[in-house]
Design a protein around this motif. Sequence first.
Motif, PDB file in Angstrom:
ATOM      1  N   ARG A  32       0.834  -1.211   0.000  1.00 45.29           N
ATOM      2  CA  ARG A  32       0.000   0.000   0.000  1.00 45.29           C
ATOM      3  C   ARG A  32       0.869   1.262   0.000  1.00 45.29           C
ATOM      4  O   ARG A  32       0.613   2.221  -0.715  1.00 45.29           O
ATOM      5  CB  ARG A  32      -0.913  -0.010   1.223  1.00 45.29           C
ATOM      6  CG  ARG A  32      -1.720   1.265   1.413  1.00 45.29           C
ATOM      7  CD  ARG A  32      -2.979   1.019   2.238  1.00 45.29           C
ATOM      8  NE  ARG A  32      -2.718   0.143   3.373  1.00 45.29           N
ATOM      9  CZ  ARG A  32      -2.544   0.585   4.620  1.00 45.29           C
ATOM     10  NH1 ARG A  32      -2.576   1.857   4.891  1.00 45.29           N
ATOM     11  NH2 ARG A  32      -2.324  -0.281   5.586  1.00 45.29           N
ATOM     12  N   HIS A  45       4.075  -0.899   4.175  1.00 50.64           N
ATOM     13  CA  HIS A  45       2.724  -1.195   4.649  1.00 50.64           C
ATOM     14  C   HIS A  45       2.007  -2.018   3.584  1.00 50.64           C
ATOM     15  O   HIS A  45       1.925  -1.608   2.433  1.00 50.64           O
ATOM     16  CB  HIS A  45       1.945   0.097   4.905  1.00 50.64           C
ATOM     17  CG  HIS A  45       2.530   0.915   6.009  1.00 50.64           C
ATOM     18  ND1 HIS A  45       2.027   0.904   7.286  1.00 50.64           N
ATOM     19  CD2 HIS A  45       3.594   1.757   6.022  1.00 50.64           C
ATOM     20  CE1 HIS A  45       2.743   1.714   8.041  1.00 50.64           C
ATOM     21  NE2 HIS A  45       3.706   2.240   7.300  1.00 50.64           N
ATOM     22  N   ASP A 102      -1.476  -4.335   2.376  1.00 49.90           N
ATOM     23  CA  ASP A 102      -2.871  -4.748   2.585  1.00 49.90           C
ATOM     24  C   ASP A 102      -2.950  -6.239   2.366  1.00 49.90           C
ATOM     25  O   ASP A 102      -2.240  -6.796   1.529  1.00 49.90           O
ATOM     26  CB  ASP A 102      -3.794  -4.077   1.560  1.00 49.90           C
ATOM     27  CG  ASP A 102      -4.038  -2.638   1.911  1.00 49.90           C
ATOM     28  OD1 ASP A 102      -4.064  -2.347   3.123  1.00 49.90           O
ATOM     29  OD2 ASP A 102      -4.168  -1.813   0.978  1.00 49.90           O
ATOM     30  N   ALA A 148      -5.330  -8.468   0.859  1.00 47.67           N
ATOM     31  CA  ALA A 148      -6.550  -8.374   0.076  1.00 47.67           C
ATOM     32  C   ALA A 148      -7.542  -9.460   0.491  1.00 47.67           C
ATOM     33  O   ALA A 148      -7.180 -10.632   0.602  1.00 47.67           O
ATOM     34  CB  ALA A 148      -6.224  -8.507  -1.403  1.00 47.67           C
ATOM     35  N   THR A 177      -6.221  -6.119   9.126  1.00 50.47           N
ATOM     36  CA  THR A 177      -6.221  -4.780   8.554  1.00 50.47           C
ATOM     37  C   THR A 177      -5.043  -4.564   7.632  1.00 50.47           C
ATOM     38  O   THR A 177      -5.119  -3.817   6.671  1.00 50.47           O
ATOM     39  CB  THR A 177      -6.148  -3.732   9.674  1.00 50.47           C
ATOM     40  OG1 THR A 177      -5.199  -4.190  10.635  1.00 50.47           O
ATOM     41  CG2 THR A 177      -7.487  -3.530  10.310  1.00 50.47           C
ATOM     42  N   GLY A 178      -3.932  -5.172   7.959  1.00 58.85           N
ATOM     43  CA  GLY A 178      -2.742  -4.945   7.163  1.00 58.85           C
ATOM     44  C   GLY A 178      -1.524  -5.340   7.964  1.00 58.85           C
ATOM     45  O   GLY A 178      -1.630  -5.623   9.150  1.00 58.85           O
TER      46      GLY A 178
END
Lengths: 307, 290, 396
Positions: C317, C329, C331, C333, C338-339
């Motif tokens: 991200r 950071h 993601d 998917a 959250t990440g």
Amino acid sequence: MTLALASASGPAPAARRRLRIERVTGLGFALPAFVLLLLTILLPLAVLLWLSFTNYEFGGVDMDWVGLANFRKALADPIIRRSLVNTLLYVAIVVPGGVLGALLIAVLVHRRKRTRSVYEVIYFLPVTSTLIAMATVWQFLLHPSLGPVNGVLKWLGLGPVAFLSEPSTALATLAVIGIWQLLGFNMILFLAGLTAIPRDLYEAADIDGCSGGIDRFLTITWPLLGPTTMFVLVTTMITAFKIFDTVAVMTRGGPVGSTEVLLYNVYLEGFQYFHTGYAAALTFIFLAFILVFSAVQTFALDKKVHY
Amino acid sequence: MTDLVLPAPVTPVRSALRRFLSLVLIHGVLIAGAVFMLAPFVWMLVTSIKPPAEIFNAEISLWPKQFYGLQNYGFAMEKAPLLRFALNGVILCGGILIVQLLVAIPCAYALAKLSFPGRNALFVLVLLGLCIPVQVPAMPLYIALAQLGLLNTYFAMMVPFFLSVFAIFLFRQFFRSFPDDIINAARLDGMSEFEIVWRIVTPSAWPAIAAFSVFSAVAHWNDLYWPLIVISDARLAPPPLGMMFFADAETGSNYGALTAAATILTAPLVIAFLVARRRFIDGITVTGVK
Amino acid sequence: MAKVALSSIAKSFGATKVLDGIDLDIADGEFLTLVGPSGCGKSTLIRIIAGLEHQDAGSLAIGGSRVDHLRPHERRVAMVFQSYALYPHMSVGANIALPLTMARLRLWQRLPLLRLLSAERRAVMRGIESDVAAVAAQLQLGHLLDRKPAQLSGGQRQRVALGRAMVRNPDVFLMDEPLSNLDAKLRVHMRTELAELHKRLGTTFIYVTHDQVEAMTMSDRVAMMDSGAILQLGTPSQLYEKPASLKVAQFIGSPAINLLPATVAEGGRVELFGRPLALSVPLEPGQAVTLGLRSEALSLVQGEPGGGRAWFSARLRRKENLGSEYVLHFDLAGRDATGVTMRATPAVAAGVNEAAEVTLGFEEAAAHVFAAAGDRVEPRGQGAATASVVPLRAGA
């Protein structure tokens, strides 16, 4: 289009109109206050000044310009001198009593948690009470034969004291009543000042070994309460200097002039004897003292940043 | 750096004793002071329900053997229009306060938020006015009122106090911290300045107004000097002057009736104070605002 | 110098329980930090040790003797406050001297006017002055002794507060968030200074902070507190490497630990995103667990490693450039988490583009497993599964 216009010729007409409206409303809003200021303070002051240079007597027809004669007479008048001395004596008793007493009470009350509000109410009660009515009660409390104060003194084996009819005690007695009335007011001001002192400092002091009441007071409370103390001191001086009510009701200047105070003499000359011109001069002497006190306050508060 | 020296070993018992003794000392001083503060009130109430015989035998007793309250209060009410005095006090304080607020609030708003010619000069006058007690303009005002035939009227009693420079000063300080954005938003919404003052700014200044109201009411309820000068008609007398008339005229040394009258005239403010304790303390000490 | 022993300290303010039976032994000369989120009770605890608050139950001993009944200054402790609590009307010198004046002069020798009568006072004052000068020299405050606190910078005030604490030679130093009013740069500098001061003085330090970095960098031991209880007590590396609970894991470490939802399959094997890991725990099958992965435990791997490898796919991200390194950071998917964040060298970071789909790998041994209630679960037979994941090399 308006944008183009605005950049061409300074502020836009709309903005100029706004400014004009603001000026007009500002003047309109201030006008009633200004008129009253003129009528009830400025004009009377001017008239008073003029009167003080005349020998005008209210109700009389003639009056002459006498220059500074009224002031000269006032400064030479033994009655006025005595009343000035009495007033200052009264201030000299009420100020230390009313300020230091209030400070002591405030410091003690401040640390109470549950009982604080009870003490606050009790000490503040005289401030709200009508002094004239309470003066009557004091008169009775201090009555040489009927009053409980003399009752207690008798029980202690002390002779009755005629507090208010003895020249040597009358003024001091009035001063004690003055302190009684004022103490709660000053206490509340000191309490507000105490609340503003960070608690951290007292805690640091506790840890540094500065935990006794006297040490805490001398090291932290007293120095940090400086501005509050100055304010309370001056307010108390002004209030005490304006003593009138208790004299008018309880002693009327007696016995043998021992409680004649400045404002009471102004009242007598101005509204009982109608020596208007002379009273005007006395009023200015009174005002001069008040202004000196106020100036001291302004000066001291300007310098209140002491660290 | 030497080590700290402790004066004596501190045991749990010693420290508990120390705490106890300091509490005794503190409350001892506070209670002694409280007795001094309360004594006149207690003695006033006690005497007002004592019969003359008990008053004059000068014994110190906190409760009468014979309840004589009805007679004392009855006598006081009969001999002097005490309720009338109290009503005069209400009229006087109410009248003064309303005009003070009506005059001071717009002026304070103008001084705080509007720019107009003479603004600074006016503010300087206000500050100077703060130093002038009513005793100073009293004589010229008296002469003027006498010339106009207005002595012995409510108006005469109120007029020197219609303008409170202190109120202007206090409210100005308060209004200055009112956000300009809200005022501008109100202007954009089409409000007139008049509406802004009374519907937007004034409600926000409620604490200051309440405090000032208490301050003003207490000051004028208890004021003697000015009413003494302009009022000679007992029917118009506010409480302090009424008390003075009553003490002069009627009673001599009828202390039962005197204290009953004092109780009646002191009661309204004292009761109001006990009910709204915080408001009163805030209101009267609002003079401490810097 | 003294050890400090707390046993079953409890304290409530009204109905709120602030401290719930704290037991804690602090060794002589130790630097112990109480760390935790605001409202966890750490400040109350240090104030109880100082004697500024009184516990409802439990007892407190300093140097082996009970001090519960003693007033603060009798406990031979010194405290540095968050606000420094310097006496604003006194000069720096007078601030530092105050504890000594209180201890060495009698009450009448401290009173205005009366004190002028004391002959002995001058000698005592000279002694105090030289002690103050000694402390001031240690803290480089010598040239500031005549200034008022308001004329000093934040860092200087901080040192004056330290000097006032040092001058009395206390058995224990208490510090309540002493660095939180300083700007970031100065805070880093003062961390070192405090740690060195501790080493030099060898006195017991009890330090309160909400900043886990301060706790980790200065302390011998850290007590992590939450809701009035100590969650874990240990050395900084113990707290970092073996957090006893999810809360400790989340609080300690920056960037914050990555938490991934996982489940327990047959035989206690942990499954992440439906794939089994070489990691089994003594829990019943079907339970949900949380997998904790430090950001440095993650690495980029090429392609999809074979079955049984620890990996998951993610989409980049944002890249956060910290200069010496990057924090990436990602993601996840379509997944519940959250990440995740990962530390990477600038070279590694340069190899990935934003929005790129990548595969992140990790060693199971570096994963922390937490049961649903938040407690740490030790995996069975550690070391059995040492999955070998090839990190993506620079430029590869």
